[in-house]
Design an enzyme around this catalytic site. Structure first.
Site, PDB file in Angstrom:
ATOM      1  N   ASP A  29       0.051 -13.475   6.963  1.00 45.29           N
ATOM      2  CA  ASP A  29      -1.909 -13.912   6.924  1.00 45.29           C
ATOM      3  C   ASP A  29      -2.615 -14.659   7.515  1.00 45.29           C
ATOM      4  O   ASP A  29      -4.136 -14.588   8.051  1.00 45.29           O
ATOM      5  CB  ASP A  29      -1.810 -14.207   5.368  1.00 45.29           C
ATOM      6  CG  ASP A  29      -1.440 -14.005   4.571  1.00 45.29           C
ATOM      7  OD1 ASP A  29      -1.221 -14.427   3.482  1.00 45.29           O
ATOM      8  OD2 ASP A  29      -1.342 -12.347   4.359  1.00 45.29           O
ATOM      9  N   SER A  30      -1.872 -15.846   8.549  1.00 45.90           N
ATOM     10  CA  SER A  30      -2.233 -16.926   9.020  1.00 45.90           C
ATOM     11  C   SER A  30      -2.710 -15.192  10.967  1.00 45.90           C
ATOM     12  O   SER A  30      -4.158 -16.016  10.880  1.00 45.90           O
ATOM     13  CB  SER A  30      -1.490 -17.765   9.775  1.00 45.90           C
ATOM     14  OG  SER A  30      -0.501 -17.156  10.507  1.00 45.90           O
ATOM     15  N   ASP A  31      -1.952 -14.949  10.978  1.00 44.35           N
ATOM     16  CA  ASP A  31      -2.340 -13.615  11.884  1.00 44.35           C
ATOM     17  C   ASP A  31      -3.554 -13.055  12.228  1.00 44.35           C
ATOM     18  O   ASP A  31      -4.378 -12.766  12.783  1.00 44.35           O
ATOM     19  CB  ASP A  31      -1.148 -13.169  12.253  1.00 44.35           C
ATOM     20  CG  ASP A  31      -0.012 -13.676  13.250  1.00 44.35           C
ATOM     21  OD1 ASP A  31       1.188 -13.425  13.785  1.00 44.35           O
ATOM     22  OD2 ASP A  31      -0.233 -14.903  13.734  1.00 44.35           O
ATOM     23  N   LYS A 109      -2.575   6.792 -17.039  1.00 41.59           N
ATOM     24  CA  LYS A 109      -3.453   6.371 -17.446  1.00 41.59           C
ATOM     25  C   LYS A 109      -3.964   5.172 -17.436  1.00 41.59           C
ATOM     26  O   LYS A 109      -3.484   4.794 -18.003  1.00 41.59           O
ATOM     27  CB  LYS A 109      -3.606   6.704 -18.727  1.00 41.59           C
ATOM     28  CG  LYS A 109      -5.138   7.365 -19.168  1.00 41.59           C
ATOM     29  CD  LYS A 109      -5.746   7.680 -20.643  1.00 41.59           C
ATOM     30  CE  LYS A 109      -6.803   8.243 -21.161  1.00 41.59           C
ATOM     31  NZ  LYS A 109      -7.605   6.881 -21.035  1.00 41.59           N
ATOM     32  N   GLU A 164      -9.773   5.248 -10.812  1.00 45.44           N
ATOM     33  CA  GLU A 164      -9.803   4.203 -11.332  1.00 45.44           C
ATOM     34  C   GLU A 164     -10.138   2.805 -10.804  1.00 45.44           C
ATOM     35  O   GLU A 164      -9.230   2.618  -9.557  1.00 45.44           O
ATOM     36  CB  GLU A 164      -8.630   4.530 -12.541  1.00 45.44           C
ATOM     37  CG  GLU A 164      -9.272   5.268 -13.810  1.00 45.44           C
ATOM     38  CD  GLU A 164     -10.582   5.271 -14.458  1.00 45.44           C
ATOM     39  OE1 GLU A 164      -9.991   4.300 -15.966  1.00 45.44           O
ATOM     40  OE2 GLU A 164     -10.773   6.287 -14.740  1.00 45.44           O
TER      41      GLU A 164
END
Length: 652
Positions: A29-31, A109, A164
């Site tokens: 995430d940091s990169d 569904k 959906e």
């Protein structure tokens, strides 16, 4: 700088694809955030180089003025529902009668909102809601805020896909906690939250609420041959595809799959309300075709509704727009399917008598179709000395005597001047599926009615700014918006008006079928019952109801008043010519066509007034047989049905 922006855009999009589609993050995430911030800085300095598919277009927000109507190039159909193994077996029998070797794909569904996404040369152009299946709303800017929807496909395709949009249970919980802290009304369930989010005018709100999607269909023509191949291609193109599905020819295996999914339903991160079973072969799907409402090649098994016990505290009786008086039970609050339920329908007086429902009873409450709370039955073991419920003899609104026709299960007020009946009729006329007069909801309708400004639907078009300004709580700006919405409704296609009149048995789809033939509301004033009954998909009950309504003098007066006010009477869709060569005939195409493709043949038949279906039955009037025609041709011969070839069709 242009090259670096392109590199960052491509790199970040690939990381997003790995994270959202493959569920296999390829960067921390940091990169990711570091690269993202670099792209934002460069785009701010060089806005002329911002690319259409840049991930930065997912962040921030725009205030939209509203949503435009969008006509779907490929209509979105509903699905036939099934609630038992027997109904699934009947579906299997119908399919196997045509295609003994058919296989099925069972998919979850998702309990969300249907969306349609159209791409040109790989770029997202339009995102739209389902609407009535033919016309939805263009919500492209909001669609772009859903992180797992690609702005650019991995291939430069021109394609329309369906799926959906939903809200995960985790996101739903977080949003409601925040709304509670802010003193805002909480959403009833994830589906309602998703629906409200997709219709937000502030796109920043959409981005914050973290909707997600599952795609499942290519609506436009595809080179794939099987539904499971379609799912694989959608995943390859960058869409999120649900990982749970079963491919089999056995209904026993499908039933086991349904039961397995039902058992783990609460463990999923999102809500589902059933399993959809589709014929896997796209060629077989095309052969099986559609009814007026749904494909013949698919069925939706709905899970049994959750049930809870509650006590009936009292019963309210309300009058609907057709005069039907409906009983509603006030209950001790219970948690049901994720919502607090304190009221439930008792349907009608016959239902109350049949179930022997009494005030003070402990009853089983469930959600019909997971939407409307209803009372299933009484827990007799918990009954004390409750007295039989008193059924009203007089209308709770106007005090006139109620009637209970022999062929009906409901009480009915037949006083045309009943205040509740008039108000409900006005509300229906202004509703979204009818004339769609934005802002003219029940509260304002009630104020207008009580003030004496409106007595029938034509009065709506005589309202002035001064009338609205006299109502409590209505300021000048609100009055202007209401008048603008009323003016805009005048240009609706006539099927909206016909539905808005509230004629018994005349729903929105029936209204369209009628006006495809008659073309104009005024023509219905002289329409014959037997002519209407001939329209495919209708019948004698609808025909009788329609003609009885338009034979009244008040109907002619109302139509004239609406016409004088400038309300459109004409159907804007393609009109069916009742003098056409094949008008009213049910036709089946079978075999290989050499000169026309199947869509061209279908379009020609429909232009000639025919209804094209996918299976041969006693109701079939004509079969067009190409080369290598199989079981359908043999069945047509055995039933003595007229048979013609492709050359005959081309010459019409």
């Amino acid at each position: 700088m242009k090259k670096r922006i392109k590199e960052l855009t491509d790199l970040l999009n690939r990381y997003r694809y790995d994270y959202y589609t493959k569920d296999a993050p390829s960067v921390s995430d940091s990169d990711y955030d570091k690269l993202y911030r670099e792209l934002v800085t460069l785009e701010q300095s060089y806005p002329e180089y911002v690319l259409q598919d840049s991930p930065t277009q997912q962040v921030g927000g725009t205030i939209l003025k509203g949503f435009e109507k969008y006509r779907h190039q490929y209509p979105l159909f509903s699905l036939q529902d099934a609630f038992s193994r027997e109904e699934l077996d009947a579906f299997d029998k119908r399919v196997k009668a045509e295609f003994p070797n058919a296989t099925y794909l069972a998919e979850l569904k998702i309990d969300g909102l249907s969306i349609s996404l159209s791409y040109e040369n790989g770029f997202l152009q339009v995102g739209a809601t389902r609407g009535d299946g033919n016309i939805g709303e263009n919500i492209t800017e909001n669609i772009k805020k859903i992180k797992d929807i690609p702005h650019q496909l991995s291939e430069p395709l021109t394609i329309t896909v369906r799926g959906e949009a939903y809200m995960s249970r985790q996101s739903f919980k977080a949003i409601n906690e925040a709304r509670q802290e802010n003193g805002e009304t909480e959403f009833a369930n994830p589906r309602n939250a998703a629906a409200g989010t997709l219709r937000q005018l502030d796109t920043a709100v959409v981005a914050k609420r973290q909707l997600a999607t599952f795609l499942y269909q290519e609506a436009s023509p595809t080179a794939r041959n099987q539904q499971n191949e379609v799912l694989a291609e959608l995943a390859d193109l960058g869409f999120s595809v649900n990982p749970y599905y079963q491919l089999t020819s056995s209904m026993d295996e499908i039933w086991n799959f349904i039961k397995t999914i039902e058992a783990k339903r609460d463990q999923l991160a999102y809500d589902i309300d059933g399993v959809v079973i589709k014929v896997n072969s796209l060629a077989m799907q095309e052969e099986l075709g559609f009814t007026v409402k749904a494909p013949r090649w698919a069925i939706a098994y709905k899970f049994p509704a959750e049930e809870k016990e509650a006590e009936i505290l009292s019963v309210d009786w309300t009058v609907g727009r057709t005069g039907v008086v409906t009983p509603t039970a006030n209950l001790t609050p219970v948690q049901l399917a994720g919502t607090t339920v304190s009221r439930a329908t008792l349907h009608n007086v016959d239902y109350i008598a049949e179930k022997d429902i009494r005030i003070g009873d402990t009853v089983i409450v469930y959600k019909a179709g997971d939407i409307i709370p209803a009372v299933l039955n009484v827990v007799m073991s918990k009954r004390n000395q409750q007295e039989v419920m008193l059924i009203p003899k007089l209308c709770p609104s106007c005090g006139s005597e109620l009637v209970h026709f022999e062929d009906e299960v409901a009480l009915r007020c037949i006083n045309p001047l009943c205040p509740s009946l008039i108000q409900r009729s006005l509300e229906h006329f202004a509703s979204r599926d009818a004339m769609n007069i934005t802002g003219l909801g029940p509260a304002i309708v009630e104020k207008l009615f009580l003030a004496g400004f409106v007595h029938d639907v034509a009065d709506i078009y005589q309202l002035t700014k001064e009338d609205f300004m006299q109502l409590d709580g209505i300021k000048e700006k609100s009055a202007d918006k209401l008048l603008a919405a009323i003016e805009a409704s005048k240009s609706n296609s006539a099927e909206k008006l016909l539905f808005g009149l509230g004629i018994r048995h005349i729903g929105s789809k029936v209204s369209r079928l009628i006006l495809e033939v008659y073309g104009d509301i005024s023509a219905l004033l002289t329409a014959k019952e037997e002519e209407i009954a001939r329209i495919d998909g209708l019948g004698s009950t609808i025909a009788q109801s329609l003609t009885q309504y338009f034979e009244q003098k008040t109907a002619a007066i109302l139509v004239d008043e609406l016409k004088t006010a400038g309300v459109n009477m004409h159907y804007s869709g393609q009109k069916v010519n009742s003098d056409a060569a094949l008008f009213g005939l049910t036709v089946v195409l079978t075999g290989k066509l050499n000169q026309l493709n199947r869509n061209e043949a279908k379009d020609k038949l429909e232009a000639l007034g025919a209804k094209v279906t996918g299976s041969v039955s006693k109701k079939t009037d004509l079969v067009i047989a190409g080369s290598d025609a199989g079981s359908k041709l043999e069945k047509a011969k055995s039933l003595g049905i007229r048979i013609e070839d492709e050359d005959w069709l081309r010459q019409l």
